[in-house]
Motif scaffolding. Structure first.
Motif, PDB file in Angstrom:
ATOM      1  N   ILE A  59       0.854  -1.191   0.000  1.00 18.25           N
ATOM      2  CA  ILE A  59       0.000   0.000   0.000  1.00 18.25           C
ATOM      3  C   ILE A  59       0.888   1.239   0.000  1.00 18.25           C
ATOM      4  CG2 ILE A  59      -1.882   1.244   1.126  1.00 18.25           C
ATOM      5  CD1 ILE A  59      -2.675  -1.239   2.603  1.00 18.25           C
ATOM      6  N   HIS A  60       0.564   2.218  -0.869  1.00 22.34           N
ATOM      7  CA  HIS A  60       1.227   3.517  -0.818  1.00 22.34           C
ATOM      8  C   HIS A  60       0.692   4.262   0.405  1.00 22.34           C
ATOM      9  CE1 HIS A  60       1.674   2.387  -5.038  1.00 22.34           C
ATOM     10  NE2 HIS A  60       2.644   3.273  -5.149  1.00 22.34           N
ATOM     11  N   VAL A  61       1.582   4.639   1.312  1.00 17.84           N
ATOM     12  CA  VAL A  61       1.154   5.205   2.595  1.00 17.84           C
ATOM     13  C   VAL A  61       1.979   6.459   2.923  1.00 17.84           C
ATOM     14  CG1 VAL A  61       0.899   4.771   5.068  1.00 17.84           C
ATOM     15  CG2 VAL A  61       0.489   2.923   3.455  1.00 17.84           C
ATOM     16  N   ASN A  62       1.294   7.521   3.347  1.00 15.87           N
ATOM     17  CA  ASN A  62       1.951   8.737   3.840  1.00 15.87           C
ATOM     18  C   ASN A  62       3.024   9.236   2.869  1.00 15.87           C
ATOM     19  OD1 ASN A  62       0.602   7.612   6.194  1.00 15.87           O
ATOM     20  ND2 ASN A  62       1.802   9.013   7.447  1.00 15.87           N
ATOM     21  N   GLU A  63       2.689   9.219   1.566  1.00 16.29           N
ATOM     22  CA  GLU A  63       3.666   9.662   0.575  1.00 16.29           C
ATOM     23  C   GLU A  63       3.561  11.159   0.310  1.00 16.29           C
ATOM     24  OE1 GLU A  63       5.049   8.825  -4.062  1.00 16.29           O
ATOM     25  OE2 GLU A  63       3.235   7.882  -3.287  1.00 16.29           O
ATOM     26  N   HIS A  64       2.329  11.668   0.173  1.00 16.30           N
ATOM     27  CA  HIS A  64       2.118  13.057  -0.212  1.00 16.30           C
ATOM     28  C   HIS A  64       1.247  13.781   0.804  1.00 16.30           C
ATOM     29  CE1 HIS A  64       4.071  12.357  -3.999  1.00 16.30           C
ATOM     30  NE2 HIS A  64       3.191  11.445  -4.365  1.00 16.30           N
ATOM     31  N   LEU A  65       1.451  15.073   0.916  1.00 20.12           N
ATOM     32  CA  LEU A  65       0.672  15.885   1.849  1.00 20.12           C
ATOM     33  C   LEU A  65      -0.824  15.784   1.568  1.00 20.12           C
ATOM     34  CD1 LEU A  65       2.881  19.103   1.948  1.00 20.12           C
ATOM     35  CD2 LEU A  65       2.393  17.603   3.894  1.00 20.12           C
ATOM     36  N   ALA A  66      -1.190  15.788   0.292  1.00 17.71           N
ATOM     37  CA  ALA A  66      -2.614  15.769  -0.052  1.00 17.71           C
ATOM     38  C   ALA A  66      -3.294  14.517   0.498  1.00 17.71           C
ATOM     39  CB  ALA A  66      -2.779  15.835  -1.565  1.00 17.71           C
ATOM     40  N   ALA A  67      -2.624  13.373   0.408  1.00 22.01           N
ATOM     41  CA  ALA A  67      -3.221  12.132   0.897  1.00 22.01           C
ATOM     42  C   ALA A  67      -3.335  12.128   2.418  1.00 22.01           C
ATOM     43  CB  ALA A  67      -2.390  10.939   0.427  1.00 22.01           C
ATOM     44  N   VAL A  68      -2.325  12.674   3.092  1.00 25.20           N
ATOM     45  CA  VAL A  68      -2.390  12.762   4.551  1.00 25.20           C
ATOM     46  C   VAL A  68      -3.556  13.654   4.968  1.00 25.20           C
ATOM     47  CG1 VAL A  68      -1.191  13.568   6.626  1.00 25.20           C
ATOM     48  CG2 VAL A  68       0.074  12.310   4.859  1.00 25.20           C
ATOM     49  N   GLU A  69      -3.721  14.773   4.291  1.00 28.83           N
ATOM     50  CA  GLU A  69      -4.798  15.693   4.643  1.00 28.83           C
ATOM     51  C   GLU A  69      -6.168  15.094   4.347  1.00 28.83           C
ATOM     52  OE1 GLU A  69      -3.713  19.201   2.513  1.00 28.83           O
ATOM     53  OE2 GLU A  69      -2.042  19.672   3.860  1.00 28.83           O
ATOM     54  N   ARG A  70      -6.296  14.358   3.242  1.00 30.03           N
ATOM     55  CA  ARG A  70      -7.585  13.719   2.944  1.00 30.03           C
ATOM     56  C   ARG A  70      -7.940  12.715   4.028  1.00 30.03           C
ATOM     57  NH1 ARG A  70      -5.575  13.616  -2.454  1.00 30.03           N
ATOM     58  NH2 ARG A  70      -5.016  11.421  -2.247  1.00 30.03           N
ATOM     59  N   SER A  71      -6.960  11.963   4.504  1.00 28.46           N
ATOM     60  CA  SER A  71      -7.219  10.989   5.556  1.00 28.46           C
ATOM     61  C   SER A  71      -7.634  11.671   6.862  1.00 28.46           C
ATOM     62  CB  SER A  71      -5.964  10.128   5.788  1.00 28.46           C
ATOM     63  OG  SER A  71      -6.192   9.153   6.779  1.00 28.46           O
ATOM     64  N   LEU A  72      -6.995  12.780   7.179  1.00 31.75           N
ATOM     65  CA  LEU A  72      -7.371  13.519   8.398  1.00 31.75           C
ATOM     66  C   LEU A  72      -8.805  14.008   8.321  1.00 31.75           C
ATOM     67  CD1 LEU A  72      -4.099  15.556   8.991  1.00 31.75           C
ATOM     68  CD2 LEU A  72      -5.076  13.863  10.557  1.00 31.75           C
ATOM     69  N   GLN A  94     -11.220  12.695   6.431  1.00 30.95           N
ATOM     70  CA  GLN A  94     -12.157  11.570   6.339  1.00 30.95           C
ATOM     71  C   GLN A  94     -12.252  10.772   7.629  1.00 30.95           C
ATOM     72  OE1 GLN A  94     -11.362   8.985   3.020  1.00 30.95           O
ATOM     73  NE2 GLN A  94     -12.794   7.413   3.714  1.00 30.95           N
ATOM     74  N   HIS A  95     -11.102  10.536   8.287  1.00 29.15           N
ATOM     75  CA  HIS A  95     -11.076   9.630   9.438  1.00 29.15           C
ATOM     76  C   HIS A  95     -10.646  10.302  10.737  1.00 29.15           C
ATOM     77  CE1 HIS A  95     -11.540   6.328   6.592  1.00 29.15           C
ATOM     78  NE2 HIS A  95     -10.461   6.725   5.940  1.00 29.15           N
ATOM     79  N   GLY A  96     -10.128  11.513  10.652  1.00 29.70           N
ATOM     80  CA  GLY A  96      -9.555  12.132  11.833  1.00 29.70           C
ATOM     81  C   GLY A  96      -8.230  11.507  12.213  1.00 29.70           C
ATOM     82  N   LEU A  97      -7.656  10.720  11.300  1.00 22.33           N
ATOM     83  CA  LEU A  97      -6.397  10.020  11.534  1.00 22.33           C
ATOM     84  C   LEU A  97      -5.527  10.120  10.286  1.00 22.33           C
ATOM     85  CD1 LEU A  97      -7.816   6.706  13.076  1.00 22.33           C
ATOM     86  CD2 LEU A  97      -6.631   8.510  14.356  1.00 22.33           C
ATOM     87  N   ARG A  98      -4.246  10.102  10.485  1.00 24.39           N
ATOM     88  CA  ARG A  98      -3.326  10.021   9.366  1.00 24.39           C
ATOM     89  C   ARG A  98      -3.395   8.607   8.762  1.00 24.39           C
ATOM     90  NH1 ARG A  98       0.814  13.869   9.604  1.00 24.39           N
ATOM     91  NH2 ARG A  98       2.431  12.335   9.058  1.00 24.39           N
ATOM     92  N   PRO A  99      -2.950   8.430   7.494  1.00 24.95           N
ATOM     93  CA  PRO A  99      -3.121   7.111   6.858  1.00 24.95           C
ATOM     94  C   PRO A  99      -2.556   5.943   7.654  1.00 24.95           C
ATOM     95  CG  PRO A  99      -2.524   8.740   5.220  1.00 24.95           C
ATOM     96  CD  PRO A  99      -2.411   9.434   6.545  1.00 24.95           C
ATOM     97  N   LEU A 100      -1.346   6.074   8.167  1.00 19.18           N
ATOM     98  CA  LEU A 100      -0.782   4.977   8.954  1.00 19.18           C
ATOM     99  C   LEU A 100      -1.576   4.725  10.225  1.00 19.18           C
ATOM    100  CD1 LEU A 100       3.108   5.303   8.673  1.00 19.18           C
ATOM    101  CD2 LEU A 100       1.757   3.229   8.300  1.00 19.18           C
ATOM    102  N   GLU A 101      -2.037   5.805  10.858  1.00 18.97           N
ATOM    103  CA  GLU A 101      -2.847   5.645  12.067  1.00 18.97           C
ATOM    104  C   GLU A 101      -4.171   4.959  11.738  1.00 18.97           C
ATOM    105  OE1 GLU A 101      -1.430   9.652  14.514  1.00 18.97           O
ATOM    106  OE2 GLU A 101      -3.073   9.771  13.060  1.00 18.97           O
ATOM    107  N   HIS A 102      -4.754   5.309  10.599  1.00 19.15           N
ATOM    108  CA  HIS A 102      -6.001   4.682  10.158  1.00 19.15           C
ATOM    109  C   HIS A 102      -5.806   3.180   9.927  1.00 19.15           C
ATOM    110  CE1 HIS A 102      -9.684   3.896   8.039  1.00 19.15           C
ATOM    111  NE2 HIS A 102      -9.084   3.755   6.867  1.00 19.15           N
TER     112      HIS A 102
END
Length: 477
Positions: free
Chosen positions: A234-247, A249-257
């Motif tokens: 899985i591509h994880v925590n690679e780009h700022l945009a993906a980290v922000e989308r996860s926050l 959507q889930h209130g968590l960063r991708p790895l935390e999710h």
């Protein structure tokens, strides 16, 4: 000493699987370079490794193949690749982050069976030329049977951890979606069974991004990978945009999710992990999750450089990945060390930044561990990335007689900072000679390159690629 510079590979190219007793000047063992050593290759594995005099006595029926001026070393492991993106590699130059939406997904979507096969075989040939004997393929978005990719790697002679994309959510806006949760589960199980006994292709599961799969599928694919002794990529925590989308959507960063879902663990290969907090590093360490550290990708289109030195210090498992940027293992080693020195080492006065052995280890045996081929349990019993009795005979013969290595004082450091693919005399996977002086002895590599050039023009012409910048030539004009 007289270097090994013959135009023909001779007995090294044997096709009958007969055993070989190879006697180079140096063998690169897990604990360092060993002069006066030899190896026996029988079938697909090393059956003996040790002092040359002892092996000559133990195997008197074998004629020693002497390899003067040569180091025999493990083949490199590319822990993160995209084999079907080779037709558009140069399209990524100078582009901002998350180019998978504008470049890679449209490009792969324009591939058919032939072009997907040729693109993957072209990438496999480049990888072998660069000293990689194994790649972890993160899953293609091409609308073809994944066997096209498997066949390309197998025909080229490249060992491949082959990902099957298991996306079932449109939230990630990734065109790699392959069906409903039930269809994904069936597809994953079929893929794992299909390549269970393949000698060169090892099945893996893949999700493009955490947001590209439902929570149900993330949990299910993680469980299936763990049970099969393989990896989930899985591509994880690679780009700022993906980290922000996860926050959002889930209130968590991708790895935390992923941790909340129970997906972190030894079966997970987290690609990139460039944007990680101290808490997330602790999660990676405590769960045994593996990471692919992709320094060239960070330099070319990333938002950050993964803290690989901190990962090494904490015992976090990681390998080195090219991300399909360029198939050159020696340049990847150099980039791995240089990125750490420029990003972290200079600020702290660290002039070593891990030393040569750190990057050699993570490019070979520790990279093999990260992709599931480091022991006798995962990878269906295949162990690569190391020269040792019982391990797969995936190795390189590297010329030490050129000016890059003369005089030699510290071979590991020299391989990291001064080694280059022009020094690779031969590449073996599964005990078989795959390349001799950069080209395959058993099939026509130059015809493949010519056909790839033809097909690439057609594919790029019809693919709806959107670039942020013109080519460098057009910009200069």
């Amino acid at each position: 000493m007289t270097p090994l510079r013959t135009s023909e590979p001779g007995a090294l190219a044997r096709s009958d699987g007969s055993p070989l007793l190879l006697v180079p000047d140096t063998v690169l063992l897990p604990d360092g370079p060993a002069d006066g050593h030899a190896v026996v290759v029988d079938g697909t594995v090393f059956t003996a490794v040790g002092p040359a005099a002892r092996l000559s006595r133990d195997f008197p029926h074998l004629e020693p193949e002497r390899l003067p001026g040569t180091v025999l070393m493990p083949g490199f492991v590319d822990a993160h690749h995209h084999l079907t993106q080779s037709f558009g590699a140069a399209l990524a130059f100078g582009e901002p982050s998350e180019i998978f939406r504008r470049v890679w997904a449209p490009l792969e979507g324009a591939l058919d069976e032939e072009s997907a096969y040729v693109a993957a075989k072209l990438a496999s040939l480049e990888a072998l030329r660069g000293g990689f004997t194994t790649v972890a393929e993160a899953g293609t978005r091409a609308p073809v049977d994944v066997e096209a990719v498997a066949s390309a790697a197998r025909d080229a002679g490249l060992r491949c951890v082959l990902g099957q994309i298991c996306n079932d959510s449109d939230r990630g806006r990734d065109p790699g979606g392959t069906g409903s949760a039930q269809e994904i589960s069936a597809l994953a199980e079929k893929h794992l069974a299909r390549y269970e006994t393949d000698p060169l292709v090892h099945p893996s599961l893949a999700v493009s991004l955490p947001e590209a799969a439902t929570e149900r599928t993330l949990k299910a694919t993680s469980r299936l990978a763990a049970e099969a002794g393989t990896v989930l990529q899985i591509h994880v925590n690679e780009h700022l945009a993906a980290v922000e989308r996860s926050l959002l959507q889930h209130g968590l960063r991708p790895l935390e999710h992923l941790h909340r879902l129970g997906v972190l663990g030894p079966q997970l290969l987290a690609a990139h992990a460039t944007l990680v907090t101290p808490g997330e590093l602790t999660l990676l360490r405590d769960t045994g999750t593996a990471v692919s550290y992709n320094p060239v990708a960070s330099a070319w289109k990333g938002n950050a450089v993964a803290p690989a030195l901190a990962m090494a210090e904490q015992g976090i498992r990681f390998g080195l990945g090219s991300d399909g940027t360029r198939g050159d293992a020696f340049r990847l080693l150099d980039a791995a060390e240089t990125a750490q020195r420029l990003t972290y080492g200079l600020a702290g006065g660290d002039s070593s930044c891990g030393g040569g052995w750190t990057w050699l280890d993570h490019g070979t045996r520790l990279g093999a561990d990260a992709v599931g081929l480091g022991g006798m349990t995962g990878g269906h019993g295949v162990r690569t990335g190391v020269v040792a009795a019982g391990a797969a005979a995936d190795f390189l013969l590297v010329d030490l007689t050129g000016p890059e290595m003369c005089p030699s004082h510290d071979l590991p450091w020299e391989l990291v900072r001064r080694g280059n693919r022009d020094q690779i005399t031969a590449v073996f996977t599964a005990g078989c000679l795959r390349l001799w002086h950069g080209w395959p002895p058993h099939w026509d590599g130059r015809s493949l390159v010519a056909r790839a050039a033809e097909l690439a023009r057609e594919v790029v012409r019809r693919a709806p690629v959107v670039r942020a910048h013109r080519t460098s030539t057009a910009a200069a004009r």
